[in-house]
Scaffold this active site. Structure first.
Site, PDB file in Angstrom:
ATOM      1  N   SER A 280     -13.300 -66.384  28.691  1.00  0.00           N
ATOM      2  CA  SER A 280     -12.707 -66.964  29.906  1.00  0.00           C
ATOM      3  C   SER A 280     -12.666 -65.989  30.830  1.00  0.00           C
ATOM      4  CB  SER A 280     -11.128 -67.439  29.380  1.00  0.00           C
ATOM      5  OG  SER A 280     -11.266 -68.434  28.296  1.00  0.00           O
TER       6      SER A 280
ATOM      7  N   TYR B 282      -6.619 -69.937  33.865  1.00  0.00           N
ATOM      8  CA  TYR B 282      -5.769 -70.492  33.163  1.00  0.00           C
ATOM      9  C   TYR B 282      -5.787 -70.361  31.502  1.00  0.00           C
ATOM     10  CZ  TYR B 282      -3.462 -74.742  30.885  1.00  0.00           C
ATOM     11  OH  TYR B 282      -2.502 -75.693  30.112  1.00  0.00           O
ATOM     12  N   CYS B 283      -7.182 -70.264  31.141  1.00  0.00           N
ATOM     13  CA  CYS B 283      -7.494 -69.896  29.564  1.00  0.00           C
ATOM     14  C   CYS B 283      -7.253 -68.406  29.303  1.00  0.00           C
ATOM     15  CB  CYS B 283      -8.885 -70.231  29.443  1.00  0.00           C
ATOM     16  SG  CYS B 283      -9.367 -71.987  29.634  1.00  0.00           S
ATOM     17  N   VAL B 284      -7.545 -67.427  30.361  1.00  0.00           N
ATOM     18  CA  VAL B 284      -7.046 -66.049  30.199  1.00  0.00           C
ATOM     19  C   VAL B 284      -5.709 -65.963  30.066  1.00  0.00           C
ATOM     20  CG1 VAL B 284      -7.121 -63.825  31.464  1.00  0.00           C
ATOM     21  CG2 VAL B 284      -9.305 -65.227  31.541  1.00  0.00           C
TER      22      VAL B 284
ATOM     23  N   HIS C 207      -4.747 -67.666  26.479  1.00  0.00           N
ATOM     24  CA  HIS C 207      -5.298 -66.924  25.142  1.00  0.00           C
ATOM     25  C   HIS C 207      -5.142 -65.526  25.499  1.00  0.00           C
ATOM     26  CE1 HIS C 207      -6.870 -70.516  23.450  1.00  0.00           C
ATOM     27  NE2 HIS C 207      -7.167 -70.901  24.970  1.00  0.00           N
TER      28      HIS C 207
END
Length: 339
Positions: free
Chosen positions: A90, A97-99, A102
């Protein structure tokens, strides 16, 4: 109570989904309702990156299947290792968003220093520059599977979601505490993860494709990706003009994973040989696959003049995202045996 409020806030963030409407949970039926049920059972909430696909039920099922059977299902690799790979991919794809999500989960798990090597490998994998992977071969189907899944998800999230998992009304001052709480909500419970294979029957059986050699030693992961690949290919046939599919596949065959840059001049050059009618789809598909951060309202609106419904937009983006992810999977498979 605080965790419940955070879940509610994230659920409300579905209203911030861009360009498409999300099927509300209370109105979901058929395949959408079953996917929603599994997501809430296994992920503790209706995750917006999955739910954004709901206008196209088969794309929704494909997206959920590859995520569940790699990141969430019990396997040989631990959840911390999987979250490290998700975070690294990511970051390489500039998906804040994904960073955020997660990275929060990885912090909540309190992973050890060994995950740093996995995260670095995952970052390098986005451009085919990864060295031999820092995990045993038996874990390759799961961890390469996570990498491929997030190559897909990063593109879809960059297009359809905002930069933060929190709704737009949440003030910046409240986000550090919210991140800690959401990390705790997302942290997997101790003990075995969800049972492998529960999601594969959402989609019809499909043969393994040549580019799934990396998954062949894990029957569940291989089956999940084979079915998801078949579903997204069918979506492409429905919603992406044949000339656009050919153009993107040709472009991907020589792509090195590097972004084309900030200017969109490359898009006009790339679609020059398409008919005028196919150019909006061509621009959007190429941008989703090769530079998802460049997708904006103008590109989407131009495509909607030729295909106005939400399902077609989701299917085009899903097909283009998976095509790019599959290209990366070839590099990852090669890293297993550099010789």
């Amino acid at each position: 109570m605080v965790a419940g409020l955070v879940r509610f806030a994230v659920r409300r963030s579905l209203r911030d989904t861009r360009y498409v409407g999300v099927v509300p949970r209370r109105r979901a039926t058929g395949l959408v309702a079953e996917v929603y049920r599994q997501v809430e059972r296994d992920f503790s909430m209706l995750a917006p990156p999955v739910a954004l696909h709901s206008a196209a039920p088969e794309a929704l099922a494909a997206a959920w299947t590859v995520l569940r059977e790699t990141l969430l299902a019990q396997g040989l690799a631990g959840r911390a290792a999987k979250e490290a790979v998700a975070t690294g991919v990511s970051a390489a794809n500039s998906c804040p968003y994904c960073v955020d999500v997660h990275g929060m989960t990885l912090a909540a798990i309190q992973a050890g220093p060994e995950t740093a090597g996995l995260e670095a490998w995952a970052r390098a994998s986005a451009t085919g520059a990864a060295d031999a992977p820092p995990f045993p071969p038996a874990q390759a189907p799961e961890l390469i599977g996570v990498a491929v899944a997030f190559q897909y998800y990063n593109r879809m999230v960059n297009v359809f979601l905002r930069e933060s998992p929190f709704p737009s009304h949440v003030p910046e001052s409240a986000k550090p505490q919210a991140r800690r709480v959401l990390g705790g909500v997302l942290r997997p419970p101790s003990g075995p993860g969800p049972r492998p294979g529960d999601s594969v029957d959402l989609l019809p059986e499909a043969p393994l494709t040549e580019d799934l050699g990396w998954a062949s030693s894990n029957a569940v992961v291989a089956d999940a990706f084979a079915r998801a690949y078949a579903a997204t290919e069918a979506a492409g046939e429905r919603s992406v003009p044949p000339a656009v599919r050919t153009l993107l596949q040709d472009r991907l065959s020589t792509w090195d994973g590097k972004p084309p840059g900030l200017s969109r001049a490359w898009l006009e050059e790339a679609v020059a040989d398409l008919t005028e009618a196919d150019r909006p789809a061509g621009r959007l598909a190429l941008a989703v696959a090769l530079a998802s951060y460049q997708v904006d309202e103008a590109l989407v609106d131009a495509f909607r003049t030729t295909a106005p419904n939400d399902a077609t937009l989701i299917e085009l983006a899903s097909w283009a995202s998976m095509a790019a992810a599959r290209r990366v999977s070839v590099w990852l498979a090669g890293s297993l045996d550099p010789a």
